[in-house]
Design a protein around this motif. Structure first.
Motif, PDB file in Angstrom:
ATOM      1  N   ASN A  68     -13.374   2.852  53.323  1.00  0.00           N
ATOM      2  CA  ASN A  68     -13.713   2.827  51.902  1.00  0.00           C
ATOM      3  C   ASN A  68     -13.210   1.513  51.284  1.00  0.00           C
ATOM      4  O   ASN A  68     -12.252   1.493  50.515  1.00  0.00           O
ATOM      5  N   LEU A  69     -13.866   0.413  51.681  1.00  0.00           N
ATOM      6  CA  LEU A  69     -13.471  -0.908  51.210  1.00  0.00           C
ATOM      7  C   LEU A  69     -14.673  -1.621  50.617  1.00  0.00           C
ATOM      8  O   LEU A  69     -15.814  -1.408  51.044  1.00  0.00           O
ATOM      9  N   VAL A  70     -14.402  -2.483  49.641  1.00  0.00           N
ATOM     10  CA  VAL A  70     -15.459  -3.293  49.071  1.00  0.00           C
ATOM     11  C   VAL A  70     -15.999  -4.224  50.168  1.00  0.00           C
ATOM     12  O   VAL A  70     -15.278  -4.618  51.095  1.00  0.00           O
ATOM     13  N   THR A  71     -17.286  -4.568  50.078  1.00  0.00           N
ATOM     14  CA  THR A  71     -17.940  -5.363  51.124  1.00  0.00           C
ATOM     15  C   THR A  71     -17.210  -6.674  51.388  1.00  0.00           C
ATOM     16  O   THR A  71     -17.104  -7.126  52.532  1.00  0.00           O
ATOM     17  N   GLY A  72     -16.675  -7.288  50.336  1.00  0.00           N
ATOM     18  CA  GLY A  72     -15.970  -8.560  50.502  1.00  0.00           C
ATOM     19  C   GLY A  72     -14.756  -8.433  51.405  1.00  0.00           C
ATOM     20  O   GLY A  72     -14.464  -9.332  52.203  1.00  0.00           O
ATOM     21  N   LEU A  73     -14.018  -7.303  51.316  1.00  0.00           N
ATOM     22  CA  LEU A  73     -12.861  -7.092  52.182  1.00  0.00           C
ATOM     23  C   LEU A  73     -13.291  -6.858  53.626  1.00  0.00           C
ATOM     24  O   LEU A  73     -12.622  -7.302  54.566  1.00  0.00           O
TER      25      LEU A  73
END
Length: 411
Positions: A68-73
């Motif tokens: 559950n991480l933002v795409t950038g991470l």
């Protein structure tokens, strides 16, 4: 030669007055991020092609479902994994097949990288601290973390003078969070009027000479840094390391290694700062240095000299001088090293060098060998730029400032 350039450096800010809830969220994020990197590395070790595209192809759907991480991470974790894998593979060079098979990739600490799409660094009207860092952790707006950042005086000066943040590494050290913020700025260089030649060596760590482009007969204020404190630190910790090795205390060896590196880095920073101050006293300077990429492969003397030579941080000095000079608006250019020590700067004859003086077999000139090399480095850049006149110059007697550690004397 470029008239302007993008210059990057890193400032380090401490997360000020840490909020327990935000710290908890950062700790959870670090754990999740570390798991993702482990996944990328485990898959990457099985792939022949360790590129970002191949990792993306094999892992994209899995990472989106499980993390559950933002795409950038997810992207920066992939970037970090590829960097680690390539570094691990590169370190295999020169090792036997048996040693390569027995090697294991170990990671004890990892930082969280945020690119410019997923962080915001801004100044606010806030009594706690004016500088705040907002980090995106996933796609939901309320899952962003805003952190007060405490900066030093020099770092604030950069932030206030047009340096733009481009990426952030969140680092946890001894339970405290720090923001390593990479900043950049367009620097416009003036048309140079003075060339500063810098020679780097084992006996004299750095030697400088300034030459006016419009008055090439005059070599101004040669200065030498012996780097004796760096050599003392290396020698002292080398002795301690051998003693601990005999007692079989590998953890202590690692601990003192970190302490040694901090002390050496501090000394290199001091010398680099003084070189920049030396250059700034001249009108519109440009710095010429040798490209030191393969310097260690070209040095082959006795075992004792080899050890001393390879323990000196030449590449680190080069990088420190470059970014410190660029941030002050001073251009740095690198030349291919070719007989800079052996060439007479007056008649350009190539002679063998014995001892600490250069004695030309053709014109009879006697000169400090390191300052002679500094002049040649400056001449090489001037020749490449079309500034060097065709006829040889006349040698000049001059005062030379010698810096042994931080003490100035005359030689």
């Amino acid at each position: 030669m470029p008239n302007d350039k993008i210059v990057q450096t890193t400032i380090i800010g401490k997360v000020y007055n840490e909020n327990k809830g935000k710290t908890y969220r950062l700790n959870n994020l670090l754990e999740e991020y570390f798991k993702l990197i482990i996944l990328y590395i485990s898959i990457g070790l099985e792939l022949k092609d360790m590129s970002k595209s191949s990792l993306h192809e094999f892992t994209y759907s899995k990472t989106c479902d499980e993390f559950n991480l933002v795409t950038g991470l997810i992207q920066t974790a992939m970037d970090k994994s590829v960097e680690i894998l390539k570094s691990f593979k590169k370190s295999d060079k020169g090792k036997t097949e048996k040693k390569r098979k027995n090697r294991r990739l170990k990671m004890k600490r990892i930082s969280i990288r945020f690119d410019k799409r997923i962080f915001k660094f801004e100044k606010k009207e806030n009594k706690l601290t004016p500088y705040w860092l907002t980090l995106s952790t996933d796609g939901i707006r309320w899952h962003r973390i805003s952190l007060p950042i405490q900066l030093g005086k020099d770092q604030i000066e950069k932030v206030e003078n047009g340096w733009r943040p481009v990426s952030v590494e969140m680092v946890k050290k001894n339970g405290q969070w720090f923001a390593h913020i990479t900043i950049e700025k367009w620097i416009k260089f003036k048309e140079p009027k003075t060339v500063i030649g810098i020679d780097i060596g084992e006996v004299n760590f750095a030697s400088c000479m300034a030459i006016k482009i419009d008055n090439q007969d005059k070599y101004i204020k040669g200065q030498i840094w012996r780097g004796e404190e760096i050599k003392r630190i290396r020698g002292l910790y080398g002795h301690i390391r051998r003693s601990l090795g005999r007692k079989k205390l590998p953890n202590k060896i690692k601990e003192i290694g970190r302490k040694e590196n901090r002390k050496v880095n501090q000394e290199v920073h001091i010398i680099a700062n003084e070189i920049i101050e030396y250059a700034k006293q001249f009108e519109d300077p440009i710095i010429a240095m040798e490209d030191l990429t393969n310097i260690r492969y070209s040095f082959n003397m006795s075992k004792k000299l080899n050890k001393r030579f390879h323990s000196l941080p030449f590449y680190k000095l080069k990088k420190y001088v470059e970014y410190k000079a660029n941030s002050q608006g001073i251009n740095v250019q690198f030349i291919e090293p070719f007989d800079t020590t052996k060439t007479c700067h007056r008649c350009r004859n190539v002679s063998h060098v014995y001892g600490r003086e250069y004695r030309c077999s053709k014109c009879g000139m006697v000169y400090n060998r390191d300052l002679n090399a500094s002049i040649n480095i400056a001449h090489f850049l001037m020749r490449d730029m079309g500034w060097l006149r065709s006829e040889p110059s006349r040698p000049m007697n001059e005062n030379i400032d010698v810096k042994s550690n931080l003490n100035v004397g005359n030689s």
